[in-house]
Design an enzyme around this catalytic site. Structure first.
Site, PDB file in Angstrom:
ATOM      1  N   ILE A  61       0.820  -1.223   0.000  1.00  0.00           N
ATOM      2  CA  ILE A  61       0.000   0.000   0.000  1.00  0.00           C
ATOM      3  C   ILE A  61       0.853   1.272   0.000  1.00  0.00           C
ATOM      4  O   ILE A  61       0.339   2.364  -0.217  1.00  0.00           O
ATOM      5  CB  ILE A  61      -1.012   0.028   1.178  1.00  0.00           C
ATOM      6  CG1 ILE A  61      -0.301  -0.066   2.536  1.00  0.00           C
ATOM      7  CG2 ILE A  61      -2.058  -1.069   1.024  1.00  0.00           C
ATOM      8  CD1 ILE A  61      -1.210   0.232   3.739  1.00  0.00           C
ATOM      9  N   ALA A  84      -1.276  -2.929   8.253  1.00  0.00           N
ATOM     10  CA  ALA A  84      -0.511  -2.022   9.116  1.00  0.00           C
ATOM     11  C   ALA A  84       0.711  -2.744   9.659  1.00  0.00           C
ATOM     12  O   ALA A  84       0.768  -3.977   9.677  1.00  0.00           O
ATOM     13  CB  ALA A  84      -1.371  -1.550  10.292  1.00  0.00           C
ATOM     14  N   THR A 131      -7.038   1.455  16.545  1.00  0.00           N
ATOM     15  CA  THR A 131      -6.755   0.873  17.861  1.00  0.00           C
ATOM     16  C   THR A 131      -7.111   1.841  18.990  1.00  0.00           C
ATOM     17  O   THR A 131      -7.106   3.062  18.790  1.00  0.00           O
ATOM     18  CB  THR A 131      -5.251   0.528  17.939  1.00  0.00           C
ATOM     19  OG1 THR A 131      -4.885   0.266  19.289  1.00  0.00           O
ATOM     20  CG2 THR A 131      -4.373   1.682  17.457  1.00  0.00           C
ATOM     21  N   ASP A 132      -7.348   1.301  20.183  1.00  0.00           N
ATOM     22  CA  ASP A 132      -7.586   2.159  21.358  1.00  0.00           C
ATOM     23  C   ASP A 132      -6.299   2.841  21.816  1.00  0.00           C
ATOM     24  O   ASP A 132      -6.328   3.769  22.617  1.00  0.00           O
ATOM     25  CB  ASP A 132      -8.200   1.348  22.512  1.00  0.00           C
ATOM     26  CG  ASP A 132      -7.331   0.216  23.019  1.00  0.00           C
ATOM     27  OD1 ASP A 132      -6.254  -0.042  22.431  1.00  0.00           O
ATOM     28  OD2 ASP A 132      -7.718  -0.436  24.013  1.00  0.00           O
ATOM     29  N   GLU A 133      -5.134   2.378  21.277  1.00  0.00           N
ATOM     30  CA  GLU A 133      -3.858   2.925  21.758  1.00  0.00           C
ATOM     31  C   GLU A 133      -3.675   4.395  21.376  1.00  0.00           C
ATOM     32  O   GLU A 133      -2.844   5.092  21.956  1.00  0.00           O
ATOM     33  CB  GLU A 133      -2.692   2.057  21.266  1.00  0.00           C
ATOM     34  CG  GLU A 133      -2.870   0.624  21.720  1.00  0.00           C
ATOM     35  CD  GLU A 133      -1.668  -0.281  21.530  1.00  0.00           C
ATOM     36  OE1 GLU A 133      -0.536   0.216  21.505  1.00  0.00           O
ATOM     37  OE2 GLU A 133      -1.884  -1.504  21.417  1.00  0.00           O
ATOM     38  N   TYR A 156       4.048   3.390  17.243  1.00  0.00           N
ATOM     39  CA  TYR A 156       2.914   2.660  16.648  1.00  0.00           C
ATOM     40  C   TYR A 156       1.621   3.465  16.808  1.00  0.00           C
ATOM     41  O   TYR A 156       0.920   3.758  15.835  1.00  0.00           O
ATOM     42  CB  TYR A 156       2.757   1.277  17.294  1.00  0.00           C
ATOM     43  CG  TYR A 156       1.407   0.626  17.029  1.00  0.00           C
ATOM     44  CD1 TYR A 156       1.030   0.273  15.734  1.00  0.00           C
ATOM     45  CD2 TYR A 156       0.500   0.376  18.062  1.00  0.00           C
ATOM     46  CE1 TYR A 156      -0.211  -0.309  15.468  1.00  0.00           C
ATOM     47  CE2 TYR A 156      -0.744  -0.202  17.812  1.00  0.00           C
ATOM     48  CZ  TYR A 156      -1.090  -0.543  16.516  1.00  0.00           C
ATOM     49  OH  TYR A 156      -2.312  -1.105  16.265  1.00  0.00           O
ATOM     50  N   SER A 157       1.314   3.847  18.058  1.00  0.00           N
ATOM     51  CA  SER A 157       0.030   4.530  18.275  1.00  0.00           C
ATOM     52  C   SER A 157       0.029   5.916  17.635  1.00  0.00           C
ATOM     53  O   SER A 157      -1.014   6.384  17.163  1.00  0.00           O
ATOM     54  CB  SER A 157      -0.332   4.590  19.757  1.00  0.00           C
ATOM     55  OG  SER A 157       0.694   5.161  20.523  1.00  0.00           O
ATOM     56  N   LYS A 160      -0.839   5.315  14.017  1.00  0.00           N
ATOM     57  CA  LYS A 160      -2.265   4.991  13.852  1.00  0.00           C
ATOM     58  C   LYS A 160      -3.115   6.245  14.088  1.00  0.00           C
ATOM     59  O   LYS A 160      -4.083   6.489  13.369  1.00  0.00           O
ATOM     60  CB  LYS A 160      -2.691   3.876  14.821  1.00  0.00           C
ATOM     61  CG  LYS A 160      -2.113   2.498  14.532  1.00  0.00           C
ATOM     62  CD  LYS A 160      -2.556   1.899  13.201  1.00  0.00           C
ATOM     63  CE  LYS A 160      -4.007   1.507  13.165  1.00  0.00           C
ATOM     64  NZ  LYS A 160      -4.343   0.741  11.928  1.00  0.00           N
TER      65      LYS A 160
END
Ligand code: NAD
Ligand code: TYD
Length: 348
Positions: A61, A84, A131-133, A156-157, A160
Site C-alpha cells: 500500500i 498495518a 486501535t484504542d492505543e 505505533y500509536s 495509527k
C-alpha cells in the site's frame, strides 16, 4: 455485486475478516490486498483460497502508483483497511516503517478511493480499522470513549493516530464516506507470536522463559478476534458515515494475572503438574513509554448497533489455546527463519 477491498487480509485480524466476508456474503467479490510482510501468512486463509468470490493480490500500500492502478482496474465499492505495522516493540526500533505503512499507506488508499469515487460517494464506504492505543494511557480508573482526546505515546500509536486524523480530514474536506473503529487488544487463532498471549503460549509449549515487562502491573482489555470481525461486519453494513465506534471486550486484565491464568490453563492442557509453567515467568526490562492501562467504553456500538462480545474470556482463551495446540505446525512455520533473529534482538 459489491466489490470490496480488504487490506491486510493475510494478517491476524484481517484473515478472520476476510473469511467472514467471503463465506457470509457470496454475492460480494472480496479482494484481499496484502504485502505478505513477516506478519502476513497465506496459511491463515488457506481454507477460503479457492472460493469463487475471492481474489488475493500481493502488493504494497506504500506504492501509490500500484494502489491507484488497482483501484482504477477494479472500481471497488468499499474498502476495509487493516494493513498495518502493528507491534509496539517493533515501532520502538524502527518507527519509520510505521510511518510508511500506517500513514503513507493509508493516504494512498484514501487518495485512490477519493479519485475513483469522485463522480458520486453514493453507496461507497471507506472503513478504517484502528486501535484504542491512539487515546494514550489511562490511570487506574476511567474508560476511553469516542470523545477521549488523542494522546498517543508509542511510534505505533502515533502512526495509527495520524492515519485516523487523515481519514477524518478526508471526510470533512472532501466528503469521503468513512467509518473508524478503535478496538482493544485482540487475541485468538492465527495471532502472530510476537504479541503477549501467543508469544507466551509458544514459550510455554517450548519451555522458554516468559518475559514479563516491568512489574507486570500493566492492564489491557482483551477481545476475542472473531468478536472483532463480527463488529467490523456490523459497522461496515450498519455504521453511520463520519462516525467512530470503540470496540472492547469489557474484559480488563493485569498482565501478570493474565500470564498466571494462561500458565494454569496450559499446564492442564499439556498434562503438566500445576505450577510448572509459572516457574518460567521472568521479569525483564520494561518497554520504554509503556502505557499503564487501556480500557474501552463500548457502550456506543452496544446501544446503537446492538454489538457485544459473543464469548467470555474463559471460552475465548480455551479456544485460543486449543487452536495453538492443534496447529503446532503453523507455529513452527511462523517461528522459523526471521522470527529467531527478532526474538534474539528483542529479548537477549
Ligand atoms: P498483523 O500485523 O497481524 O497483520 C498486518 C497485515 O498487514 C499483515 O498481513 C501484513 O502482511 C500486512 N501489511 C503490512 N504492511 C503492509 C503494506 N505496506 N502493504 C500491504 N500489506 C501490508 O496485524 P493485526 O494484529 O491483524 O492488525 C490489523 C489491524 O488492526 C491493524 O491496522 C491494527 O492497527 C489494528 N488493530 C489491531 C489490534 C490487535 O490487538 N492486534 C487491536 C486493534 C486494532
Ligand atoms: P502486546 O501484546 O505487545 O500488545 P500492546 O502493547 O499493543 O498492548 O502487549 C500486551 C501487554 O503485554 C503490554 O502491556 C506489554 C506486555 N508484554 C510483556 O510483558 N512481555 C512481552 O514479551 C510482550 C510482547 C508484551
Amino acid at each position: 455485486m459489491k466489490k470490496i477491498l480488504i487490506t491486510g487480509g493475510a494478517g491476524f485480524i484481517g484473515s478472520h475478516v476476510v473469511r467472514r466476508f467471503v463465506t457470509k456474503y457470496p454475492a460480494y467479490q472480496i479482494f484481499n490486498l496484502d504485502a505478505l510482510t513477516y506478519a502476513g501468512n497465506l496459511e491463515n486463509i488457506a481454507d477460503i483460497e479457492q472460493s469463487l468470490n475471492y481474489t488475493f493480490i500481493k502488493g504494497d500500500i506504500v506504492d501509490a502508483d500500484f494502489v491507484n492502478q488497482l483501484f482504477q482496474k477494479h472500481q471497488f465499492d468499499g474498502v476495509i483497511h487493516l494493513a498495518a505495522e502493528s507491534h509496539v516493540d517493533r515501532s520502538i526500533t524502527d518507527p519509520l516503517a510505521f510511518v510508511k505503512t500506517n500513514v503513507i499507506g493509508t493516504m494512498n488508499l484514501l487518495n485512490a478511493a477519493k479519485t475513483i469515487w469522485a463522480a458520486s460517494f453514493e453507496g461507497k464506504r471507506f472503513y478504517h480499522v484502528s486501535t484504542d492505543e491512539v487515546y494514550g494511557s489511562l490511570g487506574t480508573t476511567g474508560l476511553f470513549t469516542e470523545t477521549t482526546p488523542y494522546d498517543p505515546n508509542s511510534p505505533y500509536s502515533a502512526s495509527k493516530a495520524s492515519s485516523d486524523h487523515f481519514v477524518r480530514a478526508y471526510g470533512e474536506t472532501y466528503g469521503l464516506p468513512y467509518v473508524i473503529t478503535n478496538c482493544s487488544n485482540n487475541y485468538g487463532p492465527n495471532h502472530f507470536p510476537e504479541k503477549l498471549i501467543p508469544l507466551f503460549i509458544n514459550n510455554i509449549i517450548t519451555n522458554k522463559s516468559l518475559p514479563v515487562y516491568g512489574d507486570g502491573n500493566y492492564t489491557r482489555d482483551w477481545l476475542y478476534v472473531i468478536d472483532h470481525a463480527i463488529a467490523i461486519d456490523l459497522v461496515f453494513h450498519k455504521g453511520h458515515n463520519h462516525e467512530t465506534y470503540n470496540i472492547g471486550g469489557f474484559n480488563e486484565w493485569r498482565n501478570i494475572d493474565l500470564v498466571k491464568l494462561l500458565c494454569q490453563k496450559m499446564d492442564a492442557k499439556l498434562g503438566r503438574a500445576s505450577g510448572t509453567s509459572e516457574q518460567l515467568i521472568t521479569y525483564v526490562k520494561d518497554r520504554p513509554g509503556h502505557d499503564l492501562r487501556y480500557a474501552i467504553d463500548a457502550s456506543k456500538i452496544n446501544t446503537t448497533l446492538g454489538w457485544k462480545p459473543s464469548v467470555t474470556f474463559e471460552e475465548g482463551l480455551e479456544q485460543t489455546i486449543d487452536w495453538f495446540l492443534a496447529n503446532e505446525e503453523w507455529l513452527k512455520n511462523v517461528t522459523s527463519g526471521e522470527y529467531s533473529k527478532y526474538y534474539e534482538k528483542q529479548y537477549s
